[in-house]
Design a protein around this motif. Structure first.
Motif, PDB file in Angstrom:
ATOM      1  N   GLN A  76       0.807  -1.207   0.000  1.00  0.00           N
ATOM      2  CA  GLN A  76       0.000   0.000   0.000  1.00  0.00           C
ATOM      3  C   GLN A  76       0.847   1.268   0.000  1.00  0.00           C
ATOM      4  OE1 GLN A  76      -2.641  -0.272   3.350  1.00  0.00           O
ATOM      5  NE2 GLN A  76      -3.444  -2.299   2.731  1.00  0.00           N
ATOM      6  N   PHE A  77       2.156   1.107   0.267  1.00  0.00           N
ATOM      7  CA  PHE A  77       3.047   2.265   0.289  1.00  0.00           C
ATOM      8  C   PHE A  77       3.546   2.513  -1.139  1.00  0.00           C
ATOM      9  CE2 PHE A  77       3.395   2.774   4.858  1.00  0.00           C
ATOM     10  CZ  PHE A  77       3.007   1.538   5.341  1.00  0.00           C
ATOM     11  N   ARG A  78       2.781   3.292  -1.875  1.00  0.00           N
ATOM     12  CA  ARG A  78       3.084   3.512  -3.277  1.00  0.00           C
ATOM     13  C   ARG A  78       4.353   4.336  -3.482  1.00  0.00           C
ATOM     14  NH1 ARG A  78       0.297  -0.375  -5.767  1.00  0.00           N
ATOM     15  NH2 ARG A  78      -1.877  -0.445  -5.030  1.00  0.00           N
ATOM     16  N   ARG A  79       4.733   5.142  -2.504  1.00  0.00           N
ATOM     17  CA  ARG A  79       5.904   5.995  -2.649  1.00  0.00           C
ATOM     18  C   ARG A  79       7.150   5.421  -1.978  1.00  0.00           C
ATOM     19  NH1 ARG A  79       4.586  11.111  -4.239  1.00  0.00           N
ATOM     20  NH2 ARG A  79       6.532  11.887  -3.334  1.00  0.00           N
ATOM     21  N   LEU A  80       7.069   4.226  -1.456  1.00  0.00           N
ATOM     22  CA  LEU A  80       8.203   3.616  -0.766  1.00  0.00           C
ATOM     23  C   LEU A  80       9.287   3.250  -1.789  1.00  0.00           C
ATOM     24  CD1 LEU A  80       9.265   2.545   1.965  1.00  0.00           C
ATOM     25  CD2 LEU A  80       8.246   0.330   1.359  1.00  0.00           C
ATOM     26  N   HIS A  81      10.513   3.799  -1.555  1.00  0.00           N
ATOM     27  CA  HIS A  81      11.617   3.472  -2.452  1.00  0.00           C
ATOM     28  C   HIS A  81      12.821   2.882  -1.710  1.00  0.00           C
ATOM     29  CE1 HIS A  81      14.370   6.746  -1.311  1.00  0.00           C
ATOM     30  NE2 HIS A  81      13.271   7.439  -1.099  1.00  0.00           N
ATOM     31  N   TYR A  82      12.754   2.823  -0.357  1.00  0.00           N
ATOM     32  CA  TYR A  82      13.852   2.217   0.422  1.00  0.00           C
ATOM     33  C   TYR A  82      13.242   1.337   1.497  1.00  0.00           C
ATOM     34  CZ  TYR A  82      17.980   1.791   3.427  1.00  0.00           C
ATOM     35  OH  TYR A  82      19.020   1.302   4.183  1.00  0.00           O
ATOM     36  N   LEU A  83      13.594   0.042   1.461  1.00  0.00           N
ATOM     37  CA  LEU A  83      13.078  -0.917   2.431  1.00  0.00           C
ATOM     38  C   LEU A  83      14.232  -1.759   2.953  1.00  0.00           C
ATOM     39  CD1 LEU A  83      10.771  -2.320   3.924  1.00  0.00           C
ATOM     40  CD2 LEU A  83      10.476  -3.796   1.913  1.00  0.00           C
ATOM     41  N   ASP A  84      14.411  -1.707   4.289  1.00  0.00           N
ATOM     42  CA  ASP A  84      15.489  -2.456   4.940  1.00  0.00           C
ATOM     43  C   ASP A  84      14.853  -3.529   5.813  1.00  0.00           C
ATOM     44  OD1 ASP A  84      17.726  -3.439   6.132  1.00  0.00           O
ATOM     45  OD2 ASP A  84      18.430  -1.542   6.981  1.00  0.00           O
ATOM     46  N   MET A  85      15.017  -4.795   5.377  1.00  0.00           N
ATOM     47  CA  MET A  85      14.511  -5.938   6.134  1.00  0.00           C
ATOM     48  C   MET A  85      15.655  -6.834   6.595  1.00  0.00           C
ATOM     49  SD  MET A  85      11.109  -5.793   6.191  1.00  0.00           S
ATOM     50  CE  MET A  85      10.653  -7.469   6.519  1.00  0.00           C
ATOM     51  N   SER A  86      16.814  -6.271   6.820  1.00  0.00           N
ATOM     52  CA  SER A  86      17.970  -7.074   7.227  1.00  0.00           C
ATOM     53  C   SER A  86      17.838  -7.484   8.685  1.00  0.00           C
ATOM     54  CB  SER A  86      19.256  -6.269   7.034  1.00  0.00           C
ATOM     55  OG  SER A  86      19.249  -5.076   7.807  1.00  0.00           O
TER      56      SER A  86
END
Length: 939
Positions: free
Chosen positions: A73-83
């Motif tokens: 749903q986060f259409r503007r998300l360009h950085y995701l850290d799942m480390s």
């Protein structure tokens, strides 16, 4: 207008992002991006976000097992850290809806198999993904044997698979699915072999810190766009197969890093377009004539930290584009003068940390920087700089150079570093061949004599000179020394380390700076004269003296204050201790008082008959403490007045003090009196009981008023047995009031005062209406037999009604009686007293005598007769027994006692029936007054 609307929208988005930060997260926005930091919260589910305009989301170090589907749903998300999560597998639609995602970090998870993350479909929904990090997962291979396991992405440019335990890279199509991949990082994997890879976009490949030993010649041939490769720290790497002549080839390679690979030769022939070669910290021993064949475009060559001991004079002849050469930390002992003759673009050469003992002529027309420090150079050739037409900086520091040739010359040299050498002299022609010199470092040498200014006449651009750490001898009287110091310090100043210009000789100036050592000589007008110095020392001494005095006074005050505080504290402790001791003693006395308390019967005063027989004491022994003190004060006051001549007020002051003393004496003690009962056989009228009363009026007591004190029991004529028993019990009880004493005047004075008392107190004798003879109690005649003659009070005797005294021995229990431990011999003297007669002598007929009541203030001091009547209210009436004769009897009875009973006429009693007002509360007790005859007083 469009820009304004865009800016307003951006601000609104930023404000909205800041307002909707979830509870367990932290929101810090940088520049124009909305970011949410939820790392390290132990989350297993995604927090609730009110606004979906998040651009940066950090969910690292949590407990997620997959990428939350809500992130779509986060259409503007360009950085995701799942480390650093617990992700083991990902569904193929894990990135659905993240069309703007450009960076995805899945490092440090538990992904072990490529099939678990669906590599051929996982990245397709993220059309803008540029960077994917899968480092520190558990992949064991990276191959293209199965098309479904080939990672596919049309936009991915950077792939990180470092430290993933990958041991084999196989298949040409392993990275063909990544059409835009430019940087592949396989660092830290135990890769032993690598097969040919095909990619038209890969530009940088990192295979450092792996276990590669041999590479196939065509391993990089399929990488058409490869520009840089890092093969460092592959300790057994070789670019040439042992049995084959071919080399590893790459026509597009521009930079290669082969450091720490233990290579003993340089094999770069397969890289014709190579520009930068880093081959440091290997085991290359020599550079031959053909070492750099095939690398004609090489510009930067790093051969430092090898074991090169010889260099062929034509080793670099083909490197026409060579610009920088690093041969430091090798074992080169000699450099050929024509070694760099053909390198027209060579500008920087580093030959430091070698073993070059002689600095000879080197031909390098384009050389700008030459570093030959730490090379153990002993001598410099006179034409060493002659072939370096472009040399600007020369570093010869930390060598063994002891002299600089006078003919050394360079028209372009600007910086010369000769620090930490062994130079001891500098001549006027030493620097004359360096006209462009701007900076020279001569620190750490052995110069002792300052230079003359003329030595630097040929160096007009010299602006910085370093001369520290030299054993200078400061001859302040030398003009050359002073001029050289001015040359160094005059604005704008040429000395670079002025603080390090210190004198080593003479001994008086050792360690002092040039300016401090020679200031008094160089600037005599700026220094103080003797007079000024004396005044300065004087003022300093005075101030120091006052400072010391203030310090001493402060210390003394502090010490006295401490002593005072200690004394007060000690006093308080002592007082507290005394209070504790007093309290303990008081408690102990209270506990012991009931056991040691004397019996009340032992502390009773003597009876009246025994008290009047006590010998008269002198005033000194009977005087109270106040009287003695007042007497001493009076004596002192008299002596003072006699000496001052003022005796007029002696008598008045003595009289006033006597009145004050009498008032105090009246409140401190009480008279000693007793009551006795005379049980005679004369009749019921002889029953008389004595009491003690305080007078409350100033009236003179006469014979007519005596009968007023008789009790109601006598008037009634009935006395019960209970009253008799109570009266007998009261014989042993003593009452005390203010001390009263009878005034026994001598015979000479009785004749004068007796008539006055008789006239004042005498009344006609009245006949009593009571029946029964009146028997007076006879007093003792033998005073010497009384136990009170020697001031010894014996409270253990009993006075019988007939006058005899007997010892009290009728205790019920002798062991518990307080008198049980009395010694009997002490009471034997009372048995020797003669008994009183049982019956009073008859009165003398025809005689009427008036009895006088003599009231005195002090038994041992006569009272003032003139003030007797006025002060009668201050004294007590002495109660005694009065025996009235029976009615009809008018004959007086003779008496052998010193007292005469007073007879009251019935008529007189009827004429003056006023009752006597006394302080006694008993209305039923009888009171009798003893009449002391003047004749008895005269005796």
């Amino acid at each position: 207008m469009f820009m304004i609307v865009f800016l307003l929208g951006t601000v609104a988005l930023l404000a909205g992002g800041q307002e909707v930060c979830p509870e367990p997260c932290n929101c810090d926005c940088e520049e124009s991006m909305s970011c949410v930091d939820c790392s390290g919260r132990g989350l297993t589910e995604l927090p609730v976000f009110a606004d979906m305009n998040i651009e940066i989301l950090d969910l690292s170090d949590n407990m997620f097992t997959t990428i939350p589907a809500e992130l779509g749903q986060f259409r503007r998300l360009h950085y995701l850290d799942m480390s650093a999560n617990a992700i083991t597998e990902l569904p193929e639609d894990a990135l659905n809806g993240m069309s703007s995602l450009s960076i995805l970090i899945l490092s440090q998870n538990n992904i072990s198999n490529w099939a678990d993350i669906h590599p051929n479909r996982l990245l397709l929904p993220a059309g803008n993904l540029k960077e994917l990090r899968l480092a520190k997962n558990r992949f064991t291979s990276f191959s293209s044997n199965d098309e479904s396991l080939v990672l596919t992405s049309l936009s991915l440019r950077y792939l990180d698979l470092s430290e993933c335990s990958i041991s084999k890279v196989s298949g040409q199509a392993v990275i063909q699915g990544l059409r835009s991949l430019e940087h592949l990082k396989l660092t830290g994997n135990p890769i032993e072999s690598i097969s040919d890879m095909q990619s038209t976009s890969l530009k940088k490949l990192e295979l450092n810190n792996c276990k590669l030993s041999t590479l196939q010649p065509t391993v990089f041939s399929g990488l058409k766009a490869l520009k840089e490769i890092n093969l460092a720290r592959n300790y057994r790497l070789s670019l040439v197969l042992p049995n084959e002549i071919g080399h590893v080839q790459s026509a597009s390679l521009r930079k290669i890093n082969l450091s720490h690979c233990n290579m003993d030769s340089i094999d770069l022939q397969g890289f014709p377009n190579l520009i930068t070669a880093i081959i440091r910290e290997n085991m290359v021993r020599q550079l031959g004539r053909e070492s750099f064949n095939g690398t004609l475009l090489l510009e930067h060559l790093d051969l430092s930290s090898n074991s090169i001991n010889s260099v062929h004079p034509e080793a670099f002849r083909l490197l026409k584009h060579l610009k920088t050469l690093d041969l430091s930390f090798n074992m080169i002992s000699r450099v050929d003068g024509k070694l760099f003759k053909n390198n027209d673009l060579l500008t920087h050469i580093n030959l430091s940390r070698n073993y070059i003992s002689r600095f000879s002529r080197i031909a390098a027309d384009s050389l700008v920087y030459l570093n030959m420090s730490w090379c153990e150079i002993l001598t410099i050739d006179w034409d060493a700089l002659g072939a370096m037409g472009e040399l600007i900086e020369l570093d010869l520091s930390n060598n063994l150079i002891s002299d600089i040739p006078d003919t050394i010359a360079s028209g372009t040299l600007q910086t010369l570093d000769l620090s930490m050498c062994r130079l001891s002299t500098l001549r006027n022609t030493t620097l004359s061949g360096l006209p462009e010199l701007t900076r020279i470092n001569l620190s750490g040498n052995r110069f002792t004599t300052p230079f003359r200014v003329e030595f630097f006449d040929r160096n007009p651009y010299l602006s910085e000179i370093w001369l520290g750490d030299n054993p200078w001898r400061c001859d302040c009287r030398s003009d050359d020394f002073f001029q050289f110091f001015q040359y160094l310090t005059d604005p704008p100043g040429r000395i670079g380390d002025r603080k390090n210009l210190q004198c080593n000789a003479p001994e008086d100036f050792f360690g002092a700076s040039w300016e401090a050592a020679c200031r008094s000589v160089w600037y005599p007008y700026e220094t103080m004269g003797n007079a000024e110095r004396i005044w300065t020392w004087l003022m300093v001494s005075i101030l120091s003296f006052f400072g010391v005095c203030c310090l001493i006074s402060s210390i003394r005050k502090f010490i006295s204050t401490r002593k005072k505080l200690n004394a007060e504290r000690e006093q308080a402790e002592n007082l507290q201790e005394l209070r504790e001791i007093a309290r303990e003693n008081r408690v102990r006395l209270q506990q012991d008082a009931p056991q040691n308390a004397p019996d009340a019967r032992e502390s009773r005063p003597p009876c009246y008959e025994d008290a009047i027989q006590l010998p008269k004491l002198d005033a000194a022994s009977f005087a109270s403490l106040d009287e003695l003190l007042m007497r001493g004060k009076r004596k002192k006051r008299r002596r003072h007045r006699r000496s001052s001549g003022t005796d007029a007020k002696d008598d008045d002051d003595d009289e006033e003090e006597r009145i004050q003393l009498r008032q105090r004496s009246r409140t401190r003690s009480e008279d000693v009196l007793s009551r006795r009962i005379d049980n005679t056989s004369s009749g019921p009228s002889a029953v008389v009981q004595s009491i003690y009363e305080r007078p409350t009026s100033n009236r003179v007591v006469t014979d007519a008023e005596v009968m007023i004190h008789t009790s109601g029991r006598r008037r009634s004529g009935s006395v019960t047995q209970e009253d008799r028993d109570r009266e007998e019990d009261e014989e042993l009880h003593y009452h005390s009031i203010d001390i009263l004493s009878l005034h026994h005047q001598p015979s000479s004075a009785s004749g004068q005062s007796g008539p006055m008392r008789e006239s004042a107190l005498a009344t006609p004798r009245a006949s009593s209406s009571q029946s029964g003879p009146i028997t007076p109690i006879e007093n003792f005649t033998a005073h010497s037999h009384s136990p009170y003659a020697k001031r010894k009070v014996k409270p253990l005797q009993h006075l019988n009604p007939n006058g005899s005294i007997e010892e009290i021995t009728d205790f019920a229990d002798r062991k518990t009686s307080p008198y049980a431990k009395r010694r009997n011999p002490l009471l034997s003297s009372f048995r020797k007293l003669p008994p009183l007669p049982d019956r009073s002598p008859p009165p003398i007929p025809g005689t009427v005598r008036t009895s006088n009541i003599n009231l005195v203030e002090n038994y041992f001091q006569p009272a003032d007769q003139h003030r007797l009547l006025d002060e009668l209210d201050d004294y007590a009436v002495i109660p005694m027994q009065i025996n009235l004769p029976p009615a009809g009897t008018n004959d007086p009875q003779p008496s052998t006692s010193r007292t005469q009973p007073m007879l009251l006429q019935q008529a007189d009693l009827m004429d003056d029936p006023r009752p006597n007002i006394s302080d006694s509360s008993e209305t039923t007790s009888s009171v009798s007054i003893e009449i002391i005859q003047p004749s008895e007083l005269r005796k």
